[in-house]
Design a protein around this motif. Structure first.
Motif, mmCIF file in Angstrom:
data_model
loop_
_atom_site.group_PDB
_atom_site.id
_atom_site.type_symbol
_atom_site.label_atom_id
_atom_site.label_comp_id
_atom_site.label_asym_id
_atom_site.label_seq_id
_atom_site.Cartn_x
_atom_site.Cartn_y
_atom_site.Cartn_z
ATOM 1 N N LEU A 83 0.836 -1.206 0.000
ATOM 2 C CA LEU A 83 0.000 0.000 0.000
ATOM 3 C C LEU A 83 0.866 1.250 0.000
ATOM 4 O O LEU A 83 0.554 2.237 -0.674
ATOM 5 C CB LEU A 83 -0.943 -0.011 1.210
ATOM 6 N N TYR A 84 1.949 1.237 0.753
ATOM 7 C CA TYR A 84 2.857 2.386 0.728
ATOM 8 C C TYR A 84 3.448 2.576 -0.671
ATOM 9 O O TYR A 84 3.596 3.690 -1.153
ATOM 10 C CB TYR A 84 3.977 2.204 1.750
ATOM 11 N N GLN A 85 3.796 1.462 -1.339
ATOM 12 C CA GLN A 85 4.347 1.573 -2.695
ATOM 13 C C GLN A 85 3.298 2.139 -3.658
ATOM 14 O O GLN A 85 3.606 2.979 -4.506
ATOM 15 C CB GLN A 85 4.827 0.208 -3.172
ATOM 16 N N ALA A 86 2.052 1.673 -3.527
ATOM 17 C CA ALA A 86 0.986 2.188 -4.386
ATOM 18 C C ALA A 86 0.717 3.661 -4.087
ATOM 19 O O ALA A 86 0.462 4.468 -4.995
ATOM 20 C CB ALA A 86 -0.284 1.364 -4.173
ATOM 21 N N ASP A 87 0.785 4.017 -2.833
ATOM 22 C CA ASP A 87 0.615 5.412 -2.419
ATOM 23 C C ASP A 87 1.695 6.280 -3.071
ATOM 24 O O ASP A 87 1.435 7.387 -3.560
ATOM 25 C CB ASP A 87 0.705 5.468 -0.887
ATOM 26 N N TRP A 88 2.918 5.750 -3.095
ATOM 27 C CA TRP A 88 4.043 6.458 -3.716
ATOM 28 C C TRP A 88 3.774 6.668 -5.210
ATOM 29 O O TRP A 88 4.088 7.709 -5.781
ATOM 30 C CB TRP A 88 5.320 5.640 -3.504
ATOM 31 N N MET A 89 3.191 5.663 -5.851
ATOM 32 C CA MET A 89 2.866 5.779 -7.282
ATOM 33 C C MET A 89 1.901 6.927 -7.533
ATOM 34 O O MET A 89 2.016 7.654 -8.523
ATOM 35 C CB MET A 89 2.255 4.469 -7.781
ATOM 36 N N MET A 90 0.941 7.101 -6.637
ATOM 37 C CA MET A 90 -0.028 8.196 -6.804
ATOM 38 C C MET A 90 0.628 9.547 -6.584
ATOM 39 O O MET A 90 0.368 10.504 -7.297
ATOM 40 C CB MET A 90 -1.190 8.023 -5.812
ATOM 41 N N ARG A 91 1.497 9.614 -5.584
ATOM 42 C CA ARG A 91 2.037 10.928 -5.205
ATOM 43 C C ARG A 91 3.208 11.371 -6.067
ATOM 44 O O ARG A 91 3.393 12.558 -6.291
ATOM 45 C CB ARG A 91 2.478 10.897 -3.733
ATOM 46 N N PHE A 92 4.018 10.426 -6.560
ATOM 47 C CA PHE A 92 5.249 10.823 -7.237
ATOM 48 C C PHE A 92 5.379 10.339 -8.684
ATOM 49 O O PHE A 92 6.181 10.857 -9.426
ATOM 50 C CB PHE A 92 6.463 10.336 -6.436
ATOM 51 N N TYR A 93 4.612 9.315 -9.063
ATOM 52 C CA TYR A 93 4.775 8.771 -10.417
ATOM 53 C C TYR A 93 3.604 9.127 -11.329
ATOM 54 O O TYR A 93 3.585 8.702 -12.484
ATOM 55 C CB TYR A 93 4.944 7.251 -10.364
ATOM 56 N N GLY A 94 2.646 9.876 -10.823
ATOM 57 C CA GLY A 94 1.564 10.346 -11.680
ATOM 58 C C GLY A 94 0.483 9.327 -11.984
ATOM 59 O O GLY A 94 -0.289 9.504 -12.928
ATOM 60 N N PHE A 95 0.389 8.266 -11.206
ATOM 61 C CA PHE A 95 -0.663 7.270 -11.438
ATOM 62 C C PHE A 95 -1.968 7.715 -10.791
ATOM 63 O O PHE A 95 -1.967 8.257 -9.675
ATOM 64 C CB PHE A 95 -0.270 5.920 -10.836
ATOM 65 N N LEU A 122 8.677 7.955 -18.547
ATOM 66 C CA LEU A 122 9.840 7.339 -17.897
ATOM 67 C C LEU A 122 9.515 6.929 -16.459
ATOM 68 O O LEU A 122 10.000 5.915 -15.956
ATOM 69 C CB LEU A 122 11.022 8.319 -17.897
ATOM 70 N N LEU A 123 8.674 7.736 -15.792
ATOM 71 C CA LEU A 123 8.321 7.424 -14.405
ATOM 72 C C LEU A 123 7.507 6.133 -14.295
ATOM 73 O O LEU A 123 7.348 5.582 -13.213
ATOM 74 C CB LEU A 123 7.536 8.585 -13.788
ATOM 75 N N ARG A 124 6.980 5.661 -15.406
ATOM 76 C CA ARG A 124 6.184 4.427 -15.367
ATOM 77 C C ARG A 124 7.038 3.179 -15.599
ATOM 78 O O ARG A 124 6.525 2.063 -15.535
ATOM 79 C CB ARG A 124 5.073 4.508 -16.405
ATOM 80 N N VAL A 125 8.299 3.371 -15.856
ATOM 81 C CA VAL A 125 9.182 2.216 -16.077
ATOM 82 C C VAL A 125 9.564 1.600 -14.732
ATOM 83 O O VAL A 125 10.102 2.294 -13.861
ATOM 84 C CB VAL A 125 10.466 2.652 -16.820
ATOM 85 N N PRO A 126 9.297 0.309 -14.533
ATOM 86 C CA PRO A 126 9.705 -0.313 -13.259
ATOM 87 C C PRO A 126 11.212 -0.177 -13.043
ATOM 88 O O PRO A 126 11.997 -0.374 -13.974
ATOM 89 C CB PRO A 126 9.323 -1.790 -13.471
ATOM 90 N N GLY A 127 11.585 0.183 -11.852
ATOM 91 C CA GLY A 127 13.012 0.321 -11.546
ATOM 92 C C GLY A 127 13.550 1.723 -11.718
ATOM 93 O O GLY A 127 14.673 1.997 -11.324
ATOM 94 N N LEU A 128 12.768 2.615 -12.331
ATOM 95 C CA LEU A 128 13.212 4.006 -12.466
ATOM 96 C C LEU A 128 12.409 4.864 -11.487
ATOM 97 O O LEU A 128 11.195 5.016 -11.631
ATOM 98 C CB LEU A 128 12.997 4.516 -13.897
ATOM 99 N N GLY A 129 13.088 5.424 -10.500
ATOM 100 C CA GLY A 129 12.441 6.325 -9.554
ATOM 101 C C GLY A 129 12.584 7.766 -9.996
ATOM 102 O O GLY A 129 13.130 8.053 -11.073
ATOM 103 N N THR A 130 12.133 8.676 -9.170
ATOM 104 C CA THR A 130 12.170 10.090 -9.547
ATOM 105 C C THR A 130 13.598 10.598 -9.725
ATOM 106 O O THR A 130 13.887 11.362 -10.642
ATOM 107 C CB THR A 130 11.449 10.941 -8.492
ATOM 108 N N LYS A 131 14.515 10.158 -8.867
ATOM 109 C CA LYS A 131 15.903 10.611 -8.990
ATOM 110 C C LYS A 131 16.549 10.055 -10.248
ATOM 111 O O LYS A 131 17.279 10.754 -10.954
ATOM 112 C CB LYS A 131 16.707 10.204 -7.749
#
Length: 411
Positions: free
Chosen positions: A283-295, A339-348
Motif C-alpha cells: 500500500l505504501y508503494q501504491a501510495d508512492w505511485m499516486m504521489r510521485f509517479y503520476g498514477f 519514464l516514471l512508469r518504467v519499473p526500476g526508475l524512480g524520480t531521482k
C-alpha cells in the motif's frame, strides 16, 4: 491505587503508542536553537530518524499522554472495555522526559498522542500545554508531532499548530461504514470537518501578510492521517480511493497505513489473524505511485478483479506487466511522465536520465549507472544499441523480473 513510578508509566505508555505509525518527521522547517540558547534543532528535510524493520519510525519519543480512554473502539488496545494496565503522565512529566531524553541524545523529537480522558477538549488542552511549555518555557527546538483529537474545539487544534511541526488526525478506517461499525462513538463527518479546518488554517498561514510580507508559522510539516488496514474486509482498491480523496480534499502530506494487530479479548467482529505486513508495504508503494509517479488510483488496480494488490511483486511492476503494450520506452526520447512508469526508475533516476540525455544518447550501461537494478529496467526500455526484442512478449517475463524467493532463516 498509587500511581506507578515514571519508568513504569513510560513502559506502559510507550508500548501503547507503538500502534501509531504516523511519526515521520519530514516537512519540518529549519530551526536551530544555538542562537536562542535553547535546546534542539531540526533541518529542512526533517530530523534524523531511523526505522524499525517493519518500517516504523523509532527516533522520536513516541508516547501517549494517557491510555485511559472514554471511547470503546473495537480495534483499539486502549478502548475503555480493555483490561490493559493504565497509566497517565502529567504535563510536567512529559516535558521533563522529552528534555532529558533529548539531552542524552536518545531522541530527536516528540510524538505525542493520547487516549481521550473526560472530554476531547480537556485532553487536547493538555496536549497543547505540553507543546507550549516545551517551545515557550524551555525553548525546545526539536521536532514535535501532535496527534489531535477530532472532536476537540477548532480553537485548541489551531493552538496546537502554533507549537507543533506536524499535526495529524486519524481517519481510523478506510470507510465510513467501518468507522460506524467498529468505532460507533466516533463520527467520520467530525473527523473530516477537523481536517478541513486544518487545511484552511495551513493555507492561510502559507500566505504572506500584507504588512510584513512574512508567512505565519503554523504546523510547517502540514497534516497527516493514518488508517488501519485489515481490521475489516475493505479491499486495497477502496483504501487507495480513500487515500486519493484525502490527498485531494485536505492536502495531506502523508497517509499512513497501519496493519491491524489482533488485541486481547477483542470483538468477534475483528479478524483473529493480522494481515500480512507485506500488504502494508504494498500500500505504501501504491501510495508512492499516486504521489510521485503520476498514477491515478484507478489505474493501479485496473488489472486486479479482486481489488487487492499483488503481494509478490511491487505494484509498479505489476502494472507494467499488465500494460506491456506501452513498453518498451525509449529513454532517449520519452517524456518524464512515461519514464516514471518504467519499473526500476524512480524520480531521482528519471531526473538523471533527463539531464544526461541532453549531452549524449544514453546506452544501457548509462541507465544502469543511475538506477539500482538494470535487470529490472532492461526489459522495459530501448536505449542506444539496446532493444529488449521479444522479451516483453515472453510468458516468463514476470518470472524473470520478479524478486527471487528467499528461504527465511530460523535464527
Amino acid at each position: 491505587m498509587p500511581a506507578p513510578p515514571i519508568r513504569e508509566k513510560l513502559a506502559i505508555l510507550a508500548d501503547a503508542a507503538k500502534y501509531d505509525a504516523s511519526c515521520a518527521s519530514s516537512g519540518a522547517d529549519r530551526r536551530n536553537s544555538l542562537k536562542s540558547g535553547g535546546i534542539g534543532s531540526t533541518e529542512a528535510t526533517g530530523i534524523c530518524h531511523a526505522y524499525a524493520p517493519d518500517g516504523r519510525c523509532i527516533s522520536l519519543l513516541k508516547v501517549l499522554l494517557t491510555n485511559f480512554c472514554i471511547y470503546d473502539c473495537a480495534y483499539c488496545i486502549n478502548r475503555s472495555s480493555s483490561n490493559v494496565r493504565r497509566a497517565r503522565f502529567s504535563i510536567d512529566e512529559v516535558v521533563k522526559l522529552t528534555l532529558d531524553f533529548y539531552r542524552r541524545n536518545y531522541i530527536e523529537g516528540l510524538f505525542l498522542s493520547s487516549g481521550v480522558i473526560r472530554s476531547p477538549d480537556e485532553t487536547m488542552a493538555e496536549i497543547v500545554e505540553v507543546a507550549r511549555r516545551l517551545r515557550l518555557e524551555n525553548s525546545f527546538g526539536g521536532y514535535i508531532h501532535l496527534k489531535t483529537i477530532p472532536e476537540a474545539s477548532q480553537e485548541l487544534i489551531e493552538q496546537a499548530g502554533l507549537y507543533a511541526d506536524r499535526l495529524s488526525i486519524n481517519v481510523e478506517l478506510p470507510t465510513d461504514e467501518g468507522v460506524m461499525r467498529l468505532a460507533p462513538e466516533k463520527r467520520p463527518q467530525t473527523i473530516r470537518r477537523s481536517m478541513a479546518g486544518l487545511r484552511e488554517k495551513l493555507e492561510a498561514a502559507a500566505e504572506p501578510t500584507l504588512r510584513t510580507k512574512k508567512r505565519s508559522r503554523f504546523a510547517p510539516g502540514g497534516q497527516s492521517t493514518q488508517m488501519i488496514v485489515g481490521a475489516d474486509t475493505t479491499p486495497d482498491a477502496t483504501i487507495l480511493k480513500t487515500s486519493a480523496r484525502l490527498y485531494g480534499s485536505y492536502r495531506l502530506r502523508r497517509v499512513y497505513y497501519s496493519a491491524f494487530s489482533p488485541i486481547p479479548d477483542s470483538s468477534a467482529a475483528l479478524p483473529s489473524m493480522k494481515p500480512p505486513l507485506m500488504r502494508e508495504h504494498r500500500l505504501y508503494q501504491a501510495d508512492w505511485m499516486m504521489r510521485f509517479y503520476g498514477f491515478d488510483q484507478r489505474e493501479i488496480l485496473a488489472g486486479r478483479p479482486d481489488g487487492m494488490l499483488d503481494l509478490a511483486i511491487d505494484p509498479k511492476l505489476a502494472w507494467a506487466l499488465d500494460h506491456r503494450t506501452i513498453f518498451p520506452v525509449d529513454v532517449n526520447r520519452a517524456p518524464r511522465e512515461l519514464l516514471l512508469r518504467v519499473p526500476g526508475l524512480g524520480t531521482k533516476a528519471v531526473k538523471r536520465v533527463l539531464a544526461s540525455r541532453v549531452h549524449r544518447r544514453l546506452r544501457l550501461e548509462d541507465v544502469g549507472r543511475v538506477c539500482q537494478s538494470i535487470a529490472a529496467v532492461r526489459p522495459f526500455i530501448v536505449a542506444e544499441g539496446w532493444s529488449p526484442g521479444g522479451a516483453l512478449d515472453s510468458e516468463r517475463l514476470r518470472e524473470t523480473v520478479a524478486p527471487k524467493a528467499k528461504q527465511l532463516e530460523l535464527f
